[in-house]
Design a protein around this motif. Structure first.
Motif, PDB file in Angstrom:
ATOM      1  N   GLN A  51       6.627   8.376  -7.201  1.00 62.51           N
ATOM      2  CA  GLN A  51       5.672   9.253  -6.529  1.00 62.51           C
ATOM      3  C   GLN A  51       6.085  10.712  -6.689  1.00 62.51           C
ATOM      4  N   ARG A  52       7.363  10.987  -6.523  1.00 62.70           N
ATOM      5  CA  ARG A  52       7.860  12.356  -6.688  1.00 62.70           C
ATOM      6  C   ARG A  52       7.594  12.877  -8.096  1.00 62.70           C
ATOM      7  N   ASN A  53       7.656  11.981  -9.080  1.00 63.16           N
ATOM      8  CA  ASN A  53       7.420  12.379 -10.464  1.00 63.16           C
ATOM      9  C   ASN A  53       5.946  12.560 -10.798  1.00 63.16           C
ATOM     10  N   GLY A  54       5.068  12.245  -9.853  1.00 59.81           N
ATOM     11  CA  GLY A  54       3.648  12.480 -10.073  1.00 59.81           C
ATOM     12  C   GLY A  54       2.781  11.247 -10.148  1.00 59.81           C
ATOM     13  N   MET A  55       3.355  10.055  -9.948  1.00 60.80           N
ATOM     14  CA  MET A  55       2.543   8.848  -9.960  1.00 60.80           C
ATOM     15  C   MET A  55       1.553   8.899  -8.800  1.00 60.80           C
ATOM     16  N   PRO A  56       0.257   8.643  -9.058  1.00 59.72           N
ATOM     17  CA  PRO A  56      -0.730   8.709  -7.972  1.00 59.72           C
ATOM     18  C   PRO A  56      -0.412   7.722  -6.859  1.00 59.72           C
ATOM     19  N   ILE A  57      -0.696   8.131  -5.623  1.00 62.78           N
ATOM     20  CA  ILE A  57      -0.490   7.249  -4.479  1.00 62.78           C
ATOM     21  C   ILE A  57      -1.801   6.540  -4.160  1.00 62.78           C
ATOM     22  N   PRO A  58      -1.735   5.384  -3.480  1.00 63.84           N
ATOM     23  CA  PRO A  58      -2.964   4.658  -3.146  1.00 63.84           C
ATOM     24  C   PRO A  58      -3.916   5.529  -2.324  1.00 63.84           C
ATOM     25  N   PRO A  59      -5.217   5.349  -2.500  1.00 64.61           N
ATOM     26  CA  PRO A  59      -6.192   6.136  -1.734  1.00 64.61           C
ATOM     27  C   PRO A  59      -5.949   6.018  -0.233  1.00 64.61           C
ATOM     28  N   GLY A  60      -5.998   7.150   0.452  1.00 65.40           N
ATOM     29  CA  GLY A  60      -5.815   7.153   1.893  1.00 65.40           C
ATOM     30  C   GLY A  60      -4.378   7.249   2.350  1.00 65.40           C
ATOM     31  N   SER A  61      -3.420   7.193   1.405  1.00 70.29           N
ATOM     32  CA  SER A  61      -2.008   7.288   1.781  1.00 70.29           C
ATOM     33  C   SER A  61      -1.608   8.743   1.985  1.00 70.29           C
ATOM     34  N   THR A  62      -0.617   8.965   2.813  1.00 68.46           N
ATOM     35  CA  THR A  62      -0.076  10.298   3.037  1.00 68.46           C
ATOM     36  C   THR A  62       0.791  10.729   1.861  1.00 68.46           C
ATOM     37  N   ASP A  63       0.916  12.047   1.672  1.00 67.70           N
ATOM     38  CA  ASP A  63       1.817  12.548   0.635  1.00 67.70           C
ATOM     39  C   ASP A  63       3.263  12.573   1.096  1.00 67.70           C
ATOM     40  N   VAL A  64       3.520  12.279   2.370  1.00 66.04           N
ATOM     41  CA  VAL A  64       4.891  12.148   2.853  1.00 66.04           C
ATOM     42  C   VAL A  64       5.484  10.869   2.258  1.00 66.04           C
ATOM     43  N   LEU A  65       6.655  10.992   1.651  1.00 65.53           N
ATOM     44  CA  LEU A  65       7.258   9.855   0.974  1.00 65.53           C
ATOM     45  C   LEU A  65       7.821   8.852   1.981  1.00 65.53           C
ATOM     46  N   GLY A  66       8.116   7.647   1.481  1.00 68.03           N
ATOM     47  CA  GLY A  66       8.819   6.668   2.300  1.00 68.03           C
ATOM     48  C   GLY A  66       8.013   5.432   2.591  1.00 68.03           C
ATOM     49  N   LEU A  67       8.536   4.270   2.156  1.00 69.88           N
ATOM     50  CA  LEU A  67       7.796   3.011   2.253  1.00 69.88           C
ATOM     51  C   LEU A  67       8.389   2.037   3.259  1.00 69.88           C
ATOM     52  N   GLU A  68       9.463   2.417   3.950  1.00 70.86           N
ATOM     53  CA  GLU A  68      10.047   1.521   4.948  1.00 70.86           C
ATOM     54  C   GLU A  68      10.846   2.333   5.951  1.00 70.86           C
ATOM     55  N   VAL A  69      10.791   1.909   7.204  1.00 73.90           N
ATOM     56  CA  VAL A  69      11.515   2.604   8.271  1.00 73.90           C
ATOM     57  C   VAL A  69      12.008   1.589   9.294  1.00 73.90           C
ATOM     58  N   ALA A  70      12.897   2.080  10.138  1.00 73.71           N
ATOM     59  CA  ALA A  70      13.245   1.397  11.379  1.00 73.71           C
ATOM     60  C   ALA A  70      13.214   2.431  12.486  1.00 73.71           C
TER      61      ALA A  70
END
Length: 336
Positions: A51-70
């Motif tokens: 994503q940082r390199n420019g790969m498009p994100i899914p429609p409706g997703s935020t531009d804030v990175l990160g796919l997992e949290v606790a």
């Protein structure tokens, strides 16, 4: 009271790790079926780098990175059942994890086993979803079988090793360098292969008396695929997670047909919400009890502050990690 603003990390433009920037964003509000999580830690994954390199994100997703949290649930959207404010959870996201707060679908939140520290729990979701689907559903790994796991010192790799061992399978694992080989041996793999010094095809032929392995979990692609197929046993299954050495390959269909092999793959982020929810239920049933029993323990390489997200990306890009790299998020304060 919850704050109105929060710190978050975005890529200011496509490029190297230096484009990652800490910005101020409004704290998101949970929609129906969502929870708001005050993030304790966020996992760093290769799709974040893409994503940082420019790969498009899914429609409706935020531009804030990160796919997992606790973290802790601090607000509930309408129609949320099964969670309450104050619950500690780990969650799979479509994005938004590199932040002090994020929203997550309630059905993609997993309760925290008592023995898993909140500071470590962000190492679980992406690996658990990936490993369950690819190793056990697509790969159909069964007790008594042998699996070859490439890139096994990664966060997903170390998690996959433990899952395979917990189900009664035998693990052959590849990695590069003495430190990584030692780490794999400490986890208890049957045979660790240093890709810098050994030919995994020759090693597997010798170690299995020519039979080969039942499943290959591959994140390399390129010319590894043909070599992987050569070490698969009759009826073997090849599962592609990524293609770090290239997506285009030459395939010997005669070999595939003669051995009755199957080749499959998947990508987690584009899956539908319903499919991810189904996988979450499988993880709750099959993997969380293994974590609670101490049979699966997330392997952590390093925990860095949120502001050092660029350094976390550099670690992954250099393949320097043994296990997961996490970002620690300073808590803005207790909920009042």
């Amino acid at each position: 009271m919850l704050p109105e603003m929060m710190k978050a990390v975005i890529a200011s433009q496509p490029g190297g790790a230096e484009v990652l920037t800490v910005v101020e964003r409004a704290v998101p509000q949970p929609a129906a079926g969502e929870v708001l999580i005050r993030v304790a830690s966020a996992g760093v994954n290769r799709p974040d780098i893409m994503q940082r390199n420019g790969m498009p994100i899914p429609p409706g997703s935020t531009d804030v990175l990160g796919l997992e949290v606790a973290g802790d649930v601090v607000a509930l959207g309408a129609d949320v059942i099964g969670f309450a404010i104050g619950d500690a959870v780990m969650a799979l996201l479509n994005g938004g994890g590199y932040a002090e707060y994020c929203v997550a679908r309630a059905e993609l939140c997993l309760p925290l086993p008592d023995n898993l520290p909140l500071s470590h729990a962000a190492a679980v979701p992406e690996a658990a979803f990936t490993v369950w689907h690819n190793l056990f559903e697509l790969g159909r790994l069964a007790p008594g079988e042998t699996v070859l796991i490439h890139g096994a010192a990664s966060g997903v790799g170390t998690f996959a090793i433990q899952c395979a061992q917990a189900c009664g399978a035998r693990v052959i694992a590849t990695a590069g360098g003495a430190d990584k080989i030692a780490a794999l041996q400490q986890i208890g793999v049957w045979r660790a292969i240093d890709r810098h010094k050994e030919d995994f095809v020759a090693v597997i032929a010798a170690e299995t008396a020519g039979r080969g392995v039942d499943v290959v979990l591959d994140n390399v692609g390129g010319d590894y695929v043909a070599r992987n197929l050569s070490v698969l046993a009759q009826g073997g299954r090849h599962v592609s997670l990524s293609f770090m050495q290239g997506a285009k390959i030459e395939l010997d269909l005669q070999l595939v047909m003669r051995k009755g092999l199957s080749l499959t793959s998947s990508t987690l982020r584009p899956k539908s919400a319903a499919e991810k929810a189904r996988l979450a239920e499988c993880i709750r049933k099959h993997l969380l009890p293994l974590i609670a029993a101490g049979k699966i323990v997330p392997t952590l390489h390093q925990v860095l502050p949120l502001a050092q997200a660029a350094d976390a990306h550099r670690i992954l890009e250099a393949n320097a990690n043994i296990g997961k790299v996490l970002l620690s998020v300073d808590q803005p304060g207790a909920l009042t």
